[in-house]
Design a protein around this motif. Structure first.
Motif, mmCIF file in Angstrom:
data_model
loop_
_atom_site.group_PDB
_atom_site.id
_atom_site.type_symbol
_atom_site.label_atom_id
_atom_site.label_comp_id
_atom_site.label_asym_id
_atom_site.label_seq_id
_atom_site.Cartn_x
_atom_site.Cartn_y
_atom_site.Cartn_z
ATOM 1 N N ALA A 59 0.820 -1.216 0.000
ATOM 2 C CA ALA A 59 0.000 0.000 0.000
ATOM 3 C C ALA A 59 0.854 1.267 0.000
ATOM 4 O O ALA A 59 0.355 2.350 -0.319
ATOM 5 C CB ALA A 59 -0.924 -0.001 1.211
ATOM 6 N N PHE A 60 2.123 1.140 0.347
ATOM 7 C CA PHE A 60 3.014 2.300 0.403
ATOM 8 C C PHE A 60 4.013 2.305 -0.761
ATOM 9 O O PHE A 60 5.030 2.977 -0.705
ATOM 10 C CB PHE A 60 3.779 2.312 1.729
ATOM 11 N N LYS A 61 3.704 1.552 -1.802
ATOM 12 C CA LYS A 61 4.621 1.439 -2.927
ATOM 13 C C LYS A 61 3.901 1.711 -4.248
ATOM 14 O O LYS A 61 2.677 1.805 -4.285
ATOM 15 C CB LYS A 61 5.235 0.019 -2.981
ATOM 16 N N GLU A 62 4.672 1.829 -5.296
ATOM 17 C CA GLU A 62 4.143 1.860 -6.665
ATOM 18 C C GLU A 62 5.116 1.102 -7.565
ATOM 19 O O GLU A 62 6.290 0.942 -7.233
ATOM 20 C CB GLU A 62 3.941 3.289 -7.164
ATOM 21 N N TYR A 63 4.606 0.674 -8.717
ATOM 22 C CA TYR A 63 5.474 -0.105 -9.612
ATOM 23 C C TYR A 63 6.398 0.813 -10.395
ATOM 24 O O TYR A 63 5.959 1.776 -11.028
ATOM 25 C CB TYR A 63 4.634 -0.953 -10.570
ATOM 26 N N ASP A 64 7.672 0.521 -10.338
ATOM 27 C CA ASP A 64 8.693 1.311 -11.036
ATOM 28 C C ASP A 64 9.114 0.542 -12.295
ATOM 29 O O ASP A 64 9.752 -0.507 -12.199
ATOM 30 C CB ASP A 64 9.891 1.523 -10.105
ATOM 31 N N PHE A 65 8.733 1.059 -13.464
ATOM 32 C CA PHE A 65 9.033 0.364 -14.713
ATOM 33 C C PHE A 65 10.529 0.353 -15.015
ATOM 34 O O PHE A 65 11.046 -0.592 -15.613
ATOM 35 C CB PHE A 65 8.278 1.019 -15.878
ATOM 36 N N GLU A 66 11.222 1.413 -14.596
ATOM 37 C CA GLU A 66 12.664 1.464 -14.860
ATOM 38 C C GLU A 66 13.405 0.450 -13.995
ATOM 39 O O GLU A 66 14.287 -0.258 -14.468
ATOM 40 C CB GLU A 66 13.191 2.878 -14.587
ATOM 41 N N GLY A 67 13.023 0.414 -12.732
ATOM 42 C CA GLY A 67 13.676 -0.544 -11.842
ATOM 43 C C GLY A 67 13.064 -1.920 -11.908
ATOM 44 O O GLY A 67 13.566 -2.875 -11.302
ATOM 45 N N LYS A 68 11.917 -2.040 -12.629
ATOM 46 C CA LYS A 68 11.206 -3.316 -12.764
ATOM 47 C C LYS A 68 10.915 -3.939 -11.403
ATOM 48 O O LYS A 68 11.222 -5.105 -11.137
ATOM 49 C CB LYS A 68 12.003 -4.283 -13.638
ATOM 50 N N GLY A 69 10.319 -3.143 -10.548
ATOM 51 C CA GLY A 69 9.947 -3.612 -9.217
ATOM 52 C C GLY A 69 9.142 -2.545 -8.507
ATOM 53 O O GLY A 69 8.886 -1.469 -9.060
ATOM 54 N N TYR A 70 8.767 -2.823 -7.284
ATOM 55 C CA TYR A 70 7.979 -1.871 -6.501
ATOM 56 C C TYR A 70 8.896 -0.970 -5.691
ATOM 57 O O TYR A 70 9.859 -1.446 -5.080
ATOM 58 C CB TYR A 70 7.019 -2.616 -5.568
ATOM 59 N N ALA A 71 8.577 0.331 -5.692
ATOM 60 C CA ALA A 71 9.385 1.311 -4.962
ATOM 61 C C ALA A 71 8.515 2.064 -3.966
ATOM 62 O O ALA A 71 7.316 2.276 -4.196
ATOM 63 C CB ALA A 71 10.008 2.300 -5.947
ATOM 64 N N TRP A 72 9.115 2.488 -2.861
ATOM 65 C CA TRP A 72 8.388 3.204 -1.813
ATOM 66 C C TRP A 72 7.984 4.606 -2.285
ATOM 67 O O TRP A 72 8.782 5.325 -2.863
ATOM 68 C CB TRP A 72 9.258 3.333 -0.558
ATOM 69 N N ILE A 73 6.714 4.974 -2.004
ATOM 70 C CA ILE A 73 6.254 6.325 -2.368
ATOM 71 C C ILE A 73 5.468 6.985 -1.226
ATOM 72 O O ILE A 73 4.883 8.049 -1.406
ATOM 73 C CB ILE A 73 5.360 6.298 -3.617
ATOM 74 N N GLY A 74 5.430 6.360 -0.060
ATOM 75 C CA GLY A 74 4.726 6.957 1.073
ATOM 76 C C GLY A 74 3.219 6.777 0.994
ATOM 77 O O GLY A 74 2.727 5.689 0.692
ATOM 78 N N PHE A 75 2.468 7.867 1.209
ATOM 79 C CA PHE A 75 1.020 7.791 1.344
ATOM 80 C C PHE A 75 0.269 8.193 0.064
ATOM 81 O O PHE A 75 -0.933 8.456 0.109
ATOM 82 C CB PHE A 75 0.554 8.684 2.496
ATOM 83 N N LYS A 76 0.950 8.225 -1.067
ATOM 84 C CA LYS A 76 0.310 8.662 -2.306
ATOM 85 C C LYS A 76 -0.878 7.771 -2.697
ATOM 86 O O LYS A 76 -1.902 8.249 -3.180
ATOM 87 C CB LYS A 76 1.340 8.677 -3.437
ATOM 88 N N GLN A 77 -0.746 6.462 -2.488
ATOM 89 C CA GLN A 77 -1.825 5.548 -2.863
ATOM 90 C C GLN A 77 -3.103 5.849 -2.071
ATOM 91 O O GLN A 77 -4.218 5.701 -2.597
ATOM 92 C CB GLN A 77 -1.396 4.093 -2.639
ATOM 93 N N PHE A 78 -2.952 6.287 -0.826
ATOM 94 C CA PHE A 78 -4.124 6.579 0.006
ATOM 95 C C PHE A 78 -4.858 7.828 -0.505
ATOM 96 O O PHE A 78 -6.088 7.864 -0.499
ATOM 97 C CB PHE A 78 -3.701 6.749 1.458
ATOM 98 N N SER A 79 -4.096 8.828 -0.937
ATOM 99 C CA SER A 79 -4.744 10.016 -1.502
ATOM 100 C C SER A 79 -5.448 9.663 -2.811
ATOM 101 O O SER A 79 -6.534 10.177 -3.108
ATOM 102 C CB SER A 79 -3.713 11.126 -1.727
#
Length: 311
Positions: free
Chosen positions: A52-72
């Motif tokens: 819930a605190f991540k998003e998919y990073d296409f460059e890194g080909k994995g999930y990266a931390w983004i904080g609370f953006k998904q909740f907003s």
């Protein structure tokens, strides 16, 4: 003396050997379910929370931390998505129907069976049958009856045409009826078991005092099974955002938007989601959990506070 001494030395070793074997057997038996629970429940849920605190990073080909953006983004989705408004409304209506109508009927039939009135054995069997039939088989049978058999019967007997019950405007009401019907067996079994555990002398004393059946239920039976009633009420409330009203059994992923519940909404979104959408759905589920948990505990405390006393 020598034989007695040898026996005293051997017996503790035998006891320790047996205890060790029992311990090994217990570990082997319990290891498999514990590993399964750890991986598929604890592991999956922890991963879902972190997602819930991540998003998919296409460059890194994995999930990266983004904080609370998904909740907003979830809050924005709730405000703008018309489907969610249908789902939210239907979930609450379904829960209220279950909490009020289903609970009252289950209590009534349980008390009727408990008092061994006429036809109580028949009701016990007929109401419990749906609980022992495969849910999928039961859904297919009910679907055939509601969609084909009943409209044909009404047409042949009364000469009137009616829409298939699960395809027309009555679908939501029919689905709630089905949900109540299939859930009766478990409710009645547990309520009836709680009533059967009441000391016979208590009900006999009520009869001697001239209590009617209704007064006996209100002032004696219900207070004594109130904890069971609270349990059902709280379990239903906890499942408010996961209940999908058997929509998948009848419609698969093609249910009409007007029938959506939040549980089905999340299931349908998850079934068709890509790897980029999983974090948003995880945040959505976590938000609903954070809302549900304090409400459940507050309602539980309130019901126990204002509930009938058995003292």
């Amino acid at each position: 003396m020598t034989m007695e001494t040898n026996t005293e030395k051997i017996e503790p070793k035998k006891v320790m050997s047996r205890s060790r074997k029992k311990l090994i057997f217990y570990i082997l038996v319990m290891a498999y379910p514990i590993i399964q629970f750890s991986i598929f429940y604890i592991g999956v849920n922890i991963n879902s929370i972190l997602l819930a605190f991540k998003e998919y990073d296409f460059e890194g080909k994995g999930y990266a931390w983004i904080g609370f953006k998904q909740f907003s983004d979830c809050i924005t989705l709730i405000k703008t998505d018309a489907v969610f408004r249908y789902a939210f409304k239907n979930s609450f209506i379904t829960y209220l129907v279950s909490a009020v109508v289903s609970s009252l009927l289950a209590l009534f039939f349980s008390f009727y069976i408990y008092k061994k009135k006429a036809g109580s054995t028949f009701f016990r069997i007929m109401l419990f049958v749906p609980s022992i039939i495969s849910p999928l088989v039961l859904a297919i049978m009910f679907n055939n009856m509601a969609e084909d058999a009943l409209p044909r019967y009404v047409l042949s007997v009364f000469g009137a045409e009616i829409q298939p019950l699960l395809s027309g405007k009555s679908a939501f009401a029919v689905l709630n009826f089905y949900r109540i019907w299939v859930g009766f067996g478990t409710s009645i079994l547990i309520y009836n078991g709680s009533m059967a555990a009441i000391d016979v002398s208590v009900t006999e004393a009520a009869k001697l005092d001239g209590a009617t059946g209704l007064r006996e239920f209100i002032y004696i039976i219900f207070p004594l099974i109130y904890s069971t009633f609270v349990t059902f009420f709280i379990v239903g409330l906890a499942a408010l955002f996961t209940e999908q009203m058997n929509l998948y059994s009848f419609y698969g992923t093609q249910a009409n938007i007007s029938l959506y519940t939040i549980g089905y909404y999340l299931y349908e979104k998850t079934a068709s989601a890509s790897i980029t959408e999983y974090p948003l759905l995880s945040a959505f589920g976590l938000m609903l959990t954070l809302v549900t948990v304090p409400v459940v505990f507050a309602v539980k405390w309130l019901m126990r506070k204002i509930g009938p006393s058995v003292n």
